[in-house]
Design an enzyme around this catalytic site. Sequence first.
Site, PDB file in Angstrom:
ATOM      1  N   THR A 232      42.824  39.067   8.311  1.00  0.00           N
ATOM      2  CA  THR A 232      42.008  38.816   8.303  1.00  0.00           C
ATOM      3  C   THR A 232      41.155  38.686   6.637  1.00  0.00           C
ATOM      4  OG1 THR A 232      41.025  40.844   9.555  1.00  0.00           O
ATOM      5  CG2 THR A 232      39.393  40.488   8.263  1.00  0.00           C
TER       6      THR A 232
ATOM      7  N   PHE B  96      37.691  28.112   6.479  1.00  0.00           N
ATOM      8  CA  PHE B  96      37.708  28.847   6.931  1.00  0.00           C
ATOM      9  C   PHE B  96      38.771  27.530   8.345  1.00  0.00           C
ATOM     10  CE2 PHE B  96      35.663  31.346   4.497  1.00  0.00           C
ATOM     11  CZ  PHE B  96      34.208  31.749   5.368  1.00  0.00           C
TER      12      PHE B  96
ATOM     13  N   TRP C 246      42.600  35.147   6.421  1.00  0.00           N
ATOM     14  CA  TRP C 246      42.051  34.056   7.502  1.00  0.00           C
ATOM     15  C   TRP C 246      40.788  33.496   6.651  1.00  0.00           C
ATOM     16  CZ3 TRP C 246      36.900  33.846   9.213  1.00  0.00           C
ATOM     17  CH2 TRP C 246      36.565  32.597  10.462  1.00  0.00           C
ATOM     18  N   HIS C 247      40.548  34.153   5.885  1.00  0.00           N
ATOM     19  CA  HIS C 247      38.850  33.650   5.338  1.00  0.00           C
ATOM     20  C   HIS C 247      39.315  31.992   4.594  1.00  0.00           C
ATOM     21  CE1 HIS C 247      36.733  37.228   7.288  1.00  0.00           C
ATOM     22  NE2 HIS C 247      35.525  36.383   7.043  1.00  0.00           N
ATOM     23  N   GLY C 248      41.140  32.010   4.248  1.00  0.00           N
ATOM     24  CA  GLY C 248      41.698  30.931   2.995  1.00  0.00           C
ATOM     25  C   GLY C 248      42.733  31.580   2.258  1.00  0.00           C
TER      26      GLY C 248
END
Lengths: 479, 405
Positions: A323, A479, A326-328
């Site tokens: 998670t 993202f 996933w954001h960066g």
Amino acid sequence: MLFSSSLFLFLFLPIVLVGYYILKITCKKLCNIWLLITSLVFYAWGEPNFVIILIASILMNYLFGLLIDKYKAKKTAARIILTVMVVLNLSLLFVYKYLGFAIDNLNAIFGNVLPVVEIALPIGISFFTFQAMSYVIDVYRGNGEVQKNPLNVGLYVALFPQLVAGPIVRYETVAREINHRQETVEDFCDGVKRFIAGLAKKVLLADILSLAADAAYKINAQGTGALPVSFAWLGAICYSFQIFFDFSGYSDMAIGLGKMFGFHFLENFDYPYISKSVSEFWRRWHISLGTWFRDYLYIPLGGSRVKTKARLVFNLLAVWALTGLWHGASWNFVIWGLMYFVLLTFEKLTGIPKKLKSGLTKALYRVFTLLCVLLGWVVFRAEGGTEAVNYLASMFSLAGNAFYSDYTGYVFNNNAVLLAFAVILSMPTFKKLRELASKNRILDGIADILTPITYLALFVLSVAWLVTGSHHPFIYFNF
Amino acid sequence: MKEYFKNFTLKKLCSLILGAAFIAIIFVSAVGGRHRVLAALRNTEGKNIVEVKDDIDSTYNDGVYRKADYINLCGLSANIMGMKELNGVLKLENGQLCNMPAGDVVYSDECATKLNELNKYLKEKDIELLYMQIPSKGGENTELLPKGISDSGDMLYDSLSASITDKGIDLLDMKVEFEENGFEQEEVFYTTDHHWTVSTAFFAYRKTVEYFNENYGTNIDEKYTDINNFKTEKYEDLFLGSHGKKTGRYYAGIDDFELITPKEEIDSEFVFDIISKNKVQEGDFRESLVYESHLERGEYFVSNPYAAYLGGNYALAKITNKNAPCDKKLLVLTDSMGYPLMSFMSLAFSEIEYADLRYYRDSSFVDVVNEYKPDTVMLIYSMTRLVDSVSFEFFDKLDVGAVME
């Protein structure tokens, strides 16, 4: 193209609406094609080179959907196809988003053995890749019919309301609506209301408060001790509001736009800052991402129903590390994700806060939750570990920094009214008031009349700030 | 649709009104703002589709239907919320607007050094050099800045003045002149614009003539600088300045504008030759140097009353006054700050040629000096000129694009 732009509001949206509803009356079959074409134009407007990647992803997953459907009865073959699909989709994501990061880290460990690559990141690739995978997985699971028409897969993946910033719409949610939706006046008007709410959140709250947050981080970047304690907290609070109202505002606009065309997307935010625990926070924040990881990773790994605590911890680690990632493609996102891994593991293993009985302990845990979220955002926003550490140190007066500066007072005063609104709107205040009013016929009527006036005023005011100011950050480019 | 109207409640009606109003606004705005799109679509020669798209992207917001009304509304809401900062503009404690200070800036002596090289060059040719330094708003008086905001303007100004004086360059320091003559910032500058007022420019004209008389051997009669020999026409609520155009008329109000013109006793016949545009105007002061079209009441966001003097920015222009009391030829480097000042100076000096290095690209400035052969070179610069890349480049022909104010 951003939703919060005059070009979208006064050129793109009117054209799409006119075209759609004319086709609905004259040739209904072309409605989906119109939406697909305009969605591709929407994406290409900002990313003319990367629209090919989007189309390639659509075609690839369309073919996988057909293959999975064909071999559904043969479990092993279907599983192999699913695995290949996951690998290929994640490879696409890896190449464009994580390859540079991976090479940088390998070079840091092994000493410049690999050539450095600079690959531009297609906007929204994390969203549309996850969405495309959702299509194939839901077909595999029998949660939605396979689409024989590639244009319908294209529409599902590329529909412009949710293309670049979510919510991540699960295929099973809209499978039926792709071919069998009903556009109604009620939905359209609801969609307008929702869109305006989202636009106001983004333009009137997020964009303006972002200036205060940016100012704090700019001072932090000047060096250790530069950022006063009070400004560090003010900046962190402003960023917490910025990211909430920006992200939830965008989701509101997406949901509203979807409704205008007869689509019903699920909620993506549910007042996360009133959460009583970290677990509850993640049931209220970016719900579509949380449920995606829950349904497609956590539960297939066994979820909470595993034999050993070690396996539970492993499952949580996998979900939260990914998670974060996933954001960066940056360690601060991974650290942010792992922070939640620690907190959620703590809650799962100890049973806190369910075990808390007294009002005081519950209140304290709520404050603790909010504090963790706030500190998490500091790490999330920082560009690198050093910046995050410096900022956190400043918040707790560990950087030899002053407590207050006149500039802090200036920034606070400049944003005081908006901060007050931000606090109020972080809670379901108006929702509760509306519910109360609905119990009295006169108040209900007054509320009904005030609603369109308020929303129209918000829309006009949002447009006023939109066309006047030049600061409208798009924070999802990572993202 | 029929189902919807079957049980038609007040709630449904209100919801329908909202939906209809939203559609009306976006469609009316789409039609009203179509010009930018059509202009971009007409201007496609030699451009690919991405370039046409970029044209639409970059210009669409400028042409939003009723944009002025939206800006006014934005400013009004910011005012109600007590915001001191809007769209890069800062509201000072006295209600005046200025550019948001850039933060801590380190003084660099580069500009003074270049000025010194020019001074030496001109001295060899027996040409006087006078530098008029004009302070900027905000930075001049830190008491006017909101608490917590700092501005390096004063430091930069004082450092530059000291350096220029140390290098032996003639300096007309307007900050000192304002202080010595009891000017408050409200009197010096417009509330909504970065320029000084016409009255202030007149004061600067008087000080310029005094300086020439005291230092350059001129003998210009007092009557040319006596305000009683001038007419003052006041235009109330006419001027929404550069800062005001970014924040709207309800953020800090609208400025009055004064037009100061000479009475018949000191008026003359002028030739205003806008060399860079091949345009010549002749007549008395008002006929040749005043552009009355800028004083007509119209759209606040379009009009610029300040350009009533000399009409706007030109790369190179010349004002000739055959009946001037002083026959010195002046070559002036300036920006828009100089418009009213040079207009008044043309009453006293027989020839003033002026260039604006933000736009002049035909040759180097020293080439202009050698061609024009002035008696005096004068620079009329505000602190804004310190940060552009062209205003102190005197020896090279510039090839960068025009620098906006």
